[in-house]
Design a protein around this motif. Sequence first.
Motif, mmCIF file in Angstrom:
data_model
loop_
_atom_site.group_PDB
_atom_site.id
_atom_site.type_symbol
_atom_site.label_atom_id
_atom_site.label_comp_id
_atom_site.label_asym_id
_atom_site.label_seq_id
_atom_site.Cartn_x
_atom_site.Cartn_y
_atom_site.Cartn_z
ATOM 1 N N ALA A 12 0.915 -1.152 0.004
ATOM 2 C CA ALA A 12 -0.073 -0.083 -0.006
ATOM 3 C C ALA A 12 0.877 1.225 -0.133
ATOM 4 O O ALA A 12 0.559 2.252 -0.906
ATOM 5 C CB ALA A 12 -0.752 0.010 1.168
ATOM 6 N N VAL A 61 -6.086 -1.636 4.239
ATOM 7 C CA VAL A 61 -6.230 -0.425 3.554
ATOM 8 C C VAL A 61 -5.658 0.601 4.652
ATOM 9 O O VAL A 61 -5.612 0.717 5.693
ATOM 10 C CB VAL A 61 -7.565 0.014 3.343
ATOM 11 C CG1 VAL A 61 -8.411 0.578 4.706
ATOM 12 C CG2 VAL A 61 -7.785 1.015 2.407
ATOM 13 N N ALA A 77 -5.411 3.475 -0.134
ATOM 14 C CA ALA A 77 -4.458 2.504 -0.736
ATOM 15 C C ALA A 77 -4.739 1.001 -0.082
ATOM 16 O O ALA A 77 -4.728 1.135 1.316
ATOM 17 C CB ALA A 77 -3.073 3.014 -0.516
ATOM 18 N N PHE A 78 -4.910 -0.098 -0.692
ATOM 19 C CA PHE A 78 -4.879 -1.353 -0.489
ATOM 20 C C PHE A 78 -3.838 -1.906 -0.205
ATOM 21 O O PHE A 78 -2.856 -1.868 -0.920
ATOM 22 C CB PHE A 78 -5.687 -2.241 -1.297
ATOM 23 C CG PHE A 78 -7.353 -1.821 -1.134
ATOM 24 C CD1 PHE A 78 -8.250 -2.620 -0.343
ATOM 25 C CD2 PHE A 78 -7.846 -0.772 -1.686
ATOM 26 C CE1 PHE A 78 -9.496 -2.281 -0.414
ATOM 27 C CE2 PHE A 78 -9.359 -0.447 -1.418
ATOM 28 C CZ PHE A 78 -10.033 -1.230 -0.994
ATOM 29 N N GLU A 79 -3.621 -2.900 0.908
ATOM 30 C CA GLU A 79 -2.342 -3.880 1.282
ATOM 31 C C GLU A 79 -2.873 -5.110 0.754
ATOM 32 O O GLU A 79 -3.585 -5.822 1.536
ATOM 33 C CB GLU A 79 -2.045 -3.346 2.626
ATOM 34 C CG GLU A 79 -0.965 -4.678 3.155
ATOM 35 C CD GLU A 79 0.328 -4.222 2.219
ATOM 36 O OE1 GLU A 79 0.468 -5.160 1.638
ATOM 37 O OE2 GLU A 79 0.927 -3.294 2.142
ATOM 38 N N GLY A 85 -5.915 -8.296 0.755
ATOM 39 C CA GLY A 85 -6.502 -6.818 0.518
ATOM 40 C C GLY A 85 -8.188 -6.837 0.682
ATOM 41 O O GLY A 85 -8.789 -6.216 0.064
#
Length: 442
Positions: A12, A61, A77-79, A85
Amino acid sequence: MTAAATGPAATARELIDAVSTGFRELPRHDSSGGPDGPIGWSGYDASRARARERTGETEAVVCGTADAGGTEAVLVAFEFGFLGGSIGAGTGERIETAFITARELSLPVVSLIASGGSRMQEGMFALTQLQRIARQMVRLRAAGLPHVAVLAGPVTGGGWATLGAGADVRVALPGAQVGFAGSRVRPAGADPRAYTAEGQFAAGRVDRIVEPGELRATVARWLSLLTRPAPGPVPPPRALRAADPPRGGWEAVLRAREPDRPRARAYLEAYFTEREPLGGTDPGILSGFGLHEGRSVAYVAQCGTATTPAGFRAAIRLVGLADRLGIPVLTLVDTPGAANDAEAEREGVGPAIAEAITTLAGCRIPVTTLLIGEGGSGGAIALTSLGRTWVTPDSYYSVVAPELAVSILKRGPEQVPATAEQLRLRPQDLVDLGVARGIVSP
């Protein structure tokens, strides 16, 4: 920025660094939802603990504010390394907070998405997060703030069906997996290309495929175009070819049909210093946003072909988005008419024209129209502004093409030139009738 840093394995924070500077994370409240989550999924707490240790993040996120190429924005932003995610109650809470912050600060949102969809370990609590997210997206739209999605991949399930496909503008990294169905739940034998960024681009659902090295500049351009509108109404382009008004109606028709007449692309290139297109599947329609005298103008242009239902729907999307963001619109009309084959009827050409006409009629922002060639019937009127239309000397506008008019009137083909004269379709006729405000000069 390398491809590896922005590809499917990107974290992310790598995605955030790829598009912005000066990131400031929003305050967060991470609740466990009880032992093993809201539905007591055995081993869920242990899975989250491992995900935290592996990624250094406490949820799937990361949200905050940053400078994205000169425009302050809220980033989501996604991890992907955190349980794929996936979207659970904690993820939904963070995304909701991010969108509320965007509204409070009047900032655009950039979603950097790498998500497998809803989190299985939270059952229906996870699925209802899509409604929670959608509600905030609707409120952002109502506030007149733009939302740009970067599809880093994979983007499947609820990640695609809310933040991805629901964004105003969608750009994707090459080869990203993009589709509602993830790889483990697709029907046997399904075409794998349909679930890629390239497949979605071909279908008009992704606006652009962006190489990793171009991502920062692309996001910056889109944010600039969507947040800095020109004062409207905008003036029409100047004519690209000098010509005296035609003496007769049939001469006007023939002149508009000349193969070397300036077309939409030439007019757009002369009018704008920079453009970013929106996706679509009708090659005869160009739509997007561009810079004119340093400010943003939306455009939709016909390229001289019969406009399909998909083309009208691309125009509807463009005009609706511009209206919501307060960006003035320029339409370039050049079509022999709407597509009228059986496939067009099956795809709903009539309803598509109706929606295009009503979308223009309901606009709160000013729309400027320039007729640059053929103006054929409903296909042309669907993109014409009432009261703010100009024409070039090498154009005509008619209730129907003269060849079709003689058929409707049960006349012989030899009557086409005389019928063209009766239709009063010349540029100067259109001005005299009040259909056009004037003939533009070079």
